[in-house]
Scaffold this motif. Structure first.
Motif, PDB file in Angstrom:
ATOM      1  N   ASN A  82     -33.166 -51.815 101.414  1.00  0.00           N
ATOM      2  CA  ASN A  82     -33.706 -51.023 102.045  1.00  0.00           C
ATOM      3  C   ASN A  82     -32.625 -50.727 102.357  1.00  0.00           C
ATOM      4  O   ASN A  82     -32.240 -50.956 102.892  1.00  0.00           O
ATOM      5  CB  ASN A  82     -35.019 -51.819 103.112  1.00  0.00           C
ATOM      6  N   ARG A  83     -33.399 -49.562 103.625  1.00  0.00           N
ATOM      7  CA  ARG A  83     -32.701 -48.206 104.658  1.00  0.00           C
ATOM      8  C   ARG A  83     -31.686 -49.408 105.154  1.00  0.00           C
ATOM      9  O   ARG A  83     -32.700 -50.344 105.844  1.00  0.00           O
ATOM     10  CB  ARG A  83     -33.160 -47.484 105.095  1.00  0.00           C
ATOM     11  N   ASN A  84     -30.042 -48.667 105.744  1.00  0.00           N
ATOM     12  CA  ASN A  84     -29.770 -50.031 105.758  1.00  0.00           C
ATOM     13  C   ASN A  84     -29.279 -51.444 105.713  1.00  0.00           C
ATOM     14  O   ASN A  84     -29.240 -52.477 105.952  1.00  0.00           O
ATOM     15  CB  ASN A  84     -29.831 -49.865 107.492  1.00  0.00           C
ATOM     16  N   SER A  85     -29.852 -52.299 104.426  1.00  0.00           N
ATOM     17  CA  SER A  85     -29.734 -53.410 104.144  1.00  0.00           C
ATOM     18  C   SER A  85     -30.621 -54.133 104.079  1.00  0.00           C
ATOM     19  O   SER A  85     -30.873 -54.962 104.794  1.00  0.00           O
ATOM     20  CB  SER A  85     -28.498 -54.083 103.675  1.00  0.00           C
TER      21      SER A  85
ATOM     22  N   LYS B 179     -38.541 -49.066 105.127  1.00  0.00           N
ATOM     23  CA  LYS B 179     -38.097 -48.410 104.275  1.00  0.00           C
ATOM     24  C   LYS B 179     -37.874 -48.006 102.674  1.00  0.00           C
ATOM     25  O   LYS B 179     -36.363 -49.146 103.014  1.00  0.00           O
ATOM     26  CB  LYS B 179     -38.030 -46.344 104.854  1.00  0.00           C
TER      27      LYS B 179
ATOM     28  N   SER C  99     -34.799 -47.676 100.461  1.00  0.00           N
ATOM     29  CA  SER C  99     -33.515 -46.603 100.487  1.00  0.00           C
ATOM     30  C   SER C  99     -33.260 -45.308  99.239  1.00  0.00           C
ATOM     31  O   SER C  99     -33.579 -45.694  98.581  1.00  0.00           O
ATOM     32  CB  SER C  99     -32.157 -47.582 100.453  1.00  0.00           C
ATOM     33  N   GLU C 100     -32.445 -44.393  99.873  1.00  0.00           N
ATOM     34  CA  GLU C 100     -32.501 -43.202  98.782  1.00  0.00           C
ATOM     35  C   GLU C 100     -31.759 -43.643  97.714  1.00  0.00           C
ATOM     36  O   GLU C 100     -31.768 -43.013  96.791  1.00  0.00           O
ATOM     37  CB  GLU C 100     -32.367 -41.679  99.554  1.00  0.00           C
ATOM     38  N   HIS C 101     -30.897 -44.844  98.196  1.00  0.00           N
ATOM     39  CA  HIS C 101     -30.347 -45.349  96.828  1.00  0.00           C
ATOM     40  C   HIS C 101     -30.675 -46.268  96.248  1.00  0.00           C
ATOM     41  O   HIS C 101     -30.142 -46.022  95.012  1.00  0.00           O
ATOM     42  CB  HIS C 101     -28.454 -46.776  98.039  1.00  0.00           C
TER      43      HIS C 101
ATOM     44  N   THR D 209     -29.598 -34.797 103.434  1.00  0.00           N
ATOM     45  CA  THR D 209     -28.826 -35.820 104.119  1.00  0.00           C
ATOM     46  C   THR D 209     -28.093 -36.280 104.123  1.00  0.00           C
ATOM     47  O   THR D 209     -27.294 -36.212 103.611  1.00  0.00           O
ATOM     48  CB  THR D 209     -29.636 -37.119 104.407  1.00  0.00           C
TER      49      THR D 209
ATOM     50  N   HIS E 289     -22.612 -46.072 110.099  1.00  0.00           N
ATOM     51  CA  HIS E 289     -22.472 -45.458 109.157  1.00  0.00           C
ATOM     52  C   HIS E 289     -21.232 -45.261 109.732  1.00  0.00           C
ATOM     53  O   HIS E 289     -20.460 -44.192 110.610  1.00  0.00           O
ATOM     54  CB  HIS E 289     -23.164 -44.484 109.123  1.00  0.00           C
TER      55      HIS E 289
ATOM     56  N   HIS F  45     -23.181 -41.076 104.001  1.00  0.00           N
ATOM     57  CA  HIS F  45     -23.610 -40.972 103.226  1.00  0.00           C
ATOM     58  C   HIS F  45     -24.599 -39.992 103.389  1.00  0.00           C
ATOM     59  O   HIS F  45     -24.092 -38.920 104.139  1.00  0.00           O
ATOM     60  CB  HIS F  45     -25.176 -41.261 104.005  1.00  0.00           C
TER      61      HIS F  45
ATOM     62  N   ASP G 159     -27.455 -37.692 101.025  1.00  0.00           N
ATOM     63  CA  ASP G 159     -28.549 -37.911 100.523  1.00  0.00           C
ATOM     64  C   ASP G 159     -29.211 -36.578  99.609  1.00  0.00           C
ATOM     65  O   ASP G 159     -29.260 -35.626 100.290  1.00  0.00           O
ATOM     66  CB  ASP G 159     -29.260 -39.163 100.224  1.00  0.00           C
TER      67      ASP G 159
END
Length: 249
Positions: free
Chosen positions: A160-163, A168, A170-172, A220, A230, A235, A237
């Protein structure tokens, strides 16, 4: 002279009509069977309605064959080195339909460690590095300065976002993102991605210019120091937003 119609004709017409009606009606007309007491009228059968639900573990989306071929051709033209991997289908929404493992982002410029991402992400990265980062470095550090290495902190990873444990995805986790840890150059200089908003040196000017130009290629951009998570990387994306909106800090 006023004529008066004889009223005696009316009874005859009425009688004739009744006789005619008596021939049209059957002697024993069908009568509906009485409904048993307490029985409710049967309701008309209705088609069953089923709510459409998105699968909990959908297959990863992939570019069309033509789009993928054009993307990889453009990436090759920039000198990138990569391998096309088998589709990645991890739990939940994680995965990449047509993943690449990128080993060099430009000719002679390794990505360390090698990173897994979508072709769209790799092409945005290579285009930004060749079109803006390297020319900006030549202005800041000397005309002969060339990019020699890009170190990344994260590419594809299912999280997920920010682990975070919830929230939501993550785009990763879709192959849409890459985190840049540092950029190294032919003059021996390495620019680590740390907050430089108040850095008045050429290094600070270079990093801020590179960060601003990244917004032309990525939707982004989170520069070092943009938020608490960050602080030591940039970052980038390629998430698609309505009307092409970009979020760059």
């Amino acid at each position: 002279m006023k004529l008066v119609r004889p009223l005696s004709v009316l009874p005859i017409l009425v009688a004739a009509s009744l006789v005619t009606m008596s021939f049209d009606m059957p002697e024993n007309p069908p009568v509906p069977e009485p409904r048993p007491e307490g029985e409710a009228p049967a309701a008309e059968a209705q088609p069953e309605k089923t709510a459409e639900q998105a699968p909990a573990d959908p297959a990863p989306s992939k570019e069309g064959t033509g789009d993928f071929a054009r993307c990889t051709a453009a990436l090759t033209a920039l000198g990138a080195q990569y391998a096309v991997l088998d589709p990645i289908d991890d739990p939940g929404q994680c995965g990449i339909g047509r993943p690449l493992e990128v080993t060099e982002v430009l000719e002679g410029v390794p990505l360390k460690p090698a990173g897994t991402m979508r072709c769209k992400t790799a092409l945005a990265l290579a285009s930004w590095l060749s079109g803006y980062v390297e020319p900006t470095a030549a202005l800041a550090f000397g005309a002969d300065t060339k990019l020699t290495e890009v170190r990344q902190a994260s590419t594809y990873v299912c999280r997920n976002r920010n682990s975070r444990a919830d929230g939501k995805i993550s785009e990763h986790a879709k192959g849409n993102a890459v985190d840049i840890r540092s950029l190294s150059f032919s003059n021996g200089k390495t620019v680590d991605m740390v907050p430089r908003t108040k850095d008045g040196t050429f290094t600070g000017a270079f990093q801020r210019t590179a960060s601003a130009s990244a917004c032309l290629f990525f939707s982004t951009v989170l520069s070092p120091g943009s938020d608490a998570t960050h602080q030591d990387h940039m970052h980038l994306d390629v998430i698609e937003r309505s009307r092409g909106y970009r979020y760059c800090r």
